[in-house]
Design an enzyme around this catalytic site. Structure first.
Site, PDB file in Angstrom:
ATOM      1  N   ARG A 292      23.149 -16.962 -20.332  1.00 49.45           N
ATOM      2  CA  ARG A 292      22.465 -16.503 -19.115  1.00 49.45           C
ATOM      3  C   ARG A 292      20.953 -16.670 -19.220  1.00 49.45           C
ATOM      4  NH1 ARG A 292      24.854 -11.986 -19.045  1.00 49.45           N
ATOM      5  NH2 ARG A 292      26.431 -12.456 -17.492  1.00 49.45           N
ATOM      6  N   TYR A 293      20.408 -16.473 -20.411  1.00 52.53           N
ATOM      7  CA  TYR A 293      18.969 -16.597 -20.657  1.00 52.53           C
ATOM      8  C   TYR A 293      18.731 -17.793 -21.572  1.00 52.53           C
ATOM      9  CZ  TYR A 293      18.775 -11.745 -19.002  1.00 52.53           C
ATOM     10  OH  TYR A 293      18.885 -10.608 -18.261  1.00 52.53           O
TER      11      TYR A 293
ATOM     12  N   ARG B 296      18.981 -17.166 -25.741  1.00 53.46           N
ATOM     13  CA  ARG B 296      20.018 -16.380 -26.382  1.00 53.46           C
ATOM     14  C   ARG B 296      21.355 -16.554 -25.670  1.00 53.46           C
ATOM     15  NH1 ARG B 296      16.236 -13.777 -23.628  1.00 53.46           N
ATOM     16  NH2 ARG B 296      16.647 -11.978 -22.293  1.00 53.46           N
TER      17      ARG B 296
ATOM     18  N   CYS C 114      38.841  -3.518 -28.237  1.00 53.51           N
ATOM     19  CA  CYS C 114      37.909  -2.471 -28.661  1.00 53.51           C
ATOM     20  C   CYS C 114      38.693  -1.349 -29.328  1.00 53.51           C
ATOM     21  CB  CYS C 114      37.173  -1.888 -27.463  1.00 53.51           C
ATOM     22  SG  CYS C 114      36.210  -3.079 -26.498  1.00 53.51           S
TER      23      CYS C 114
ATOM     24  N   CYS D   8      36.117   2.401 -22.684  1.00 48.96           N
ATOM     25  CA  CYS D   8      35.317   3.239 -21.804  1.00 48.96           C
ATOM     26  C   CYS D   8      35.821   3.074 -20.387  1.00 48.96           C
ATOM     27  CB  CYS D   8      33.848   2.832 -21.880  1.00 48.96           C
ATOM     28  SG  CYS D   8      33.156   2.856 -23.543  1.00 48.96           S
TER      29      CYS D   8
ATOM     30  N   CYS E 223      33.674   0.681 -18.159  1.00 54.91           N
ATOM     31  CA  CYS E 223      33.329  -0.610 -18.766  1.00 54.91           C
ATOM     32  C   CYS E 223      33.169  -1.702 -17.714  1.00 54.91           C
ATOM     33  CB  CYS E 223      34.415  -1.009 -19.757  1.00 54.91           C
ATOM     34  SG  CYS E 223      34.128  -2.626 -20.525  1.00 54.91           S
TER      35      CYS E 223
ATOM     36  N   ARG F 285      33.335  -4.818 -18.320  1.00 51.27           N
ATOM     37  CA  ARG F 285      34.271  -5.913 -18.625  1.00 51.27           C
ATOM     38  C   ARG F 285      35.713  -5.416 -18.644  1.00 51.27           C
ATOM     39  NH1 ARG F 285      30.296  -7.964 -22.892  1.00 51.27           N
ATOM     40  NH2 ARG F 285      29.105  -9.546 -21.765  1.00 51.27           N
TER      41      ARG F 285
ATOM     42  N   ASP G  75      27.313  -0.644 -13.759  1.00 54.78           N
ATOM     43  CA  ASP G  75      27.619  -1.882 -13.057  1.00 54.78           C
ATOM     44  C   ASP G  75      28.710  -1.660 -12.011  1.00 54.78           C
ATOM     45  OD1 ASP G  75      25.841  -3.654 -14.519  1.00 54.78           O
ATOM     46  OD2 ASP G  75      27.153  -3.297 -16.238  1.00 54.78           O
TER      47      ASP G  75
ATOM     48  N   ASP H  30      21.686  -4.682 -14.304  1.00 59.39           N
ATOM     49  CA  ASP H  30      22.161  -6.057 -14.395  1.00 59.39           C
ATOM     50  C   ASP H  30      22.440  -6.535 -12.971  1.00 59.39           C
ATOM     51  OD1 ASP H  30      22.578  -7.745 -16.760  1.00 59.39           O
ATOM     52  OD2 ASP H  30      23.465  -5.924 -17.614  1.00 59.39           O
TER      53      ASP H  30
ATOM     54  N   LYS I 181      18.687  -9.128 -15.975  1.00 58.80           N
ATOM     55  CA  LYS I 181      18.356  -7.712 -15.881  1.00 58.80           C
ATOM     56  C   LYS I 181      17.050  -7.497 -15.131  1.00 58.80           C
ATOM     57  CE  LYS I 181      20.696  -6.441 -20.182  1.00 58.80           C
ATOM     58  NZ  LYS I 181      21.339  -7.764 -20.388  1.00 58.80           N
TER      59      LYS I 181
END
Length: 350
Positions: A91-92, A95, A104, A108, A111, A113, A274, A311, A318
């Site tokens: 995305r950037y 990185r 996981c 959560c 989440c 995702r 999000d 985001d 961001k």
């Protein structure tokens, strides 16, 4: 109650006293769509006498997750739109995310995702996909940092982590490797000498970003796990999500940020929730978030101040919510500037 096994189903929740039998049908409908998992450490932290327990609210499913708002989306921050090869999100410019695994130790309920992780999610990259991801990183000289996320990369064995780090160690233009994880909080015993040695195997500078949202997560065992990482020369930063009914109070948030600093974890990002499906009951308005974050100024040391970020839906990066990049347009709508100067509506107009 002393749990001996992880909780992975509605039946497990009922047996552990974390869900009422009368709620079973609704929760089974949630479980059919979104993964459930609580480690024994997390289960022991929950106060069953408190209907608003901040740990339970983060990890125990709720029928409210079946309510999906029109603005919510399966890929709220645009991972897929910026994935040139499987497992990579670029995305950037400098990185990339490397999503080696999509499972996981805990799931959560907020989440972003949640449509991708878990037993029914995207799974773990196979050898061919992992090699393609490494080839992409190697062929893009602009990539300075690789961020392992997913899923939680620290669910991988030390052997597998060492293999990943040794490959990254051979890519000269990669200087920083960062891991985003909940493991030091939810399974602190896993942070042992073998895992730490694996994280350092690349010879690169390594950061661990610890995800925690409430100070009660930072138990003595969790603090000891963080100390093992920091004492080994691994820098730590935090990421948290501003969540309604969990940490949407300046005093609660201040206590968490101060605790991070006390254990040598630098507060980094505080995320606005999000637009993931079925997470509306966790989201505050942006104005509410701005007021809470503004109240931290002067209340706690500058060392304790996180950056409150949004985001931008669609994968545009961001934006700092407390800055001029987020501007109210009326009726709960905002104009948000991305790092390239592009303008986007929030919630997204489409």
């Amino acid at each position: 109650m002393n749990a001996v096994k992880p909780i992975k189903s509605v039946d497990d929740l009922v047996k552990a006293g974390l869900a009422a039998p009368a709620d079973r049908a609704a929760l089974e409908a949630v479980a059919a769509r979104y993964a459930i998992a609580l480690t024994p450490v997390v289960t022991r932290l929950i106060d069953r006498a408190d209907p608003d327990d901040p740990i339970a609210r983060q990890f125990v499913p709720d029928a409210a997750e079946l309510t999906v708002a029109p603005e919510e989306r399966a890929d709220p921050i645009g991972d897929h739109a910026h994935s040139p090869v499987e497992g990579i999100v670029h995305r950037y410019p400098d990185r990339v995310l490397l999503k080696a695994v999509h499972v996981c130790p805990v799931y959560c309920r907020f989440c972003f995702r949640r449509e991708m992780v878990g037993p029914q999610g995207l799974g773990t990259l196979d050898a061919a996909a992992m090699q393609a991801a490494f080839d992409y990183i190697s062929s893009h000289q602009e990539i300075w940092e690789v961020i392992l996320t997913g899923g939680d990369p620290l669910v991988l064995s030390p052997r597998r982590l060492r293999e990943i780090m040794e490959v990254l160690g051979e890519i000269a233009h990669v200087k920083i490797v960062r891991f985003h994880t909940r493991v030091p909080v939810v399974d602190p015993g896993k942070i042992d000498a073998a895992l730490i040695a694996a994280l350092k195997a690349s010879g690169k500078t390594v950061y661990v970003a610890l995800h925690a949202n409430h100070v009660s997560e930072l138990t003595s065992d969790a603090r000891a796990a963080c100390a093992r990482l920091v004492d080994a020369g691994i820098a730590m930063v935090s990421q948290s999500v501003l969540l309604k009914g969990i940490n949407d109070d300046p005093d609660v948030l201040a206590e968490l940020m101060k605790a991070f600093v006390e254990i040598r974890v630098k507060p980094y990002y505080l995320h606005h929730p999000d637009l993931a499906p079925g997470t509306g009951h966790f989201r505050l308005t942006i104005e509410e978030g701005q007021r809470i974050v503004a109240a931290l100024r002067g209340r706690i040391s500058g060392l304790c101040q996180p950056t409150y970020i949004l985001d931008i839906p669609g994968g545009h990066g961001k934006a700092v919510v407390s800055g001029s990049t987020v501007r109210a347009m009326g009726e709960g709508c905002y104009s948000v500037s991305d790092y390239r100067g592009g303008e986007h509506s929030y919630p997204p107009a489409d």
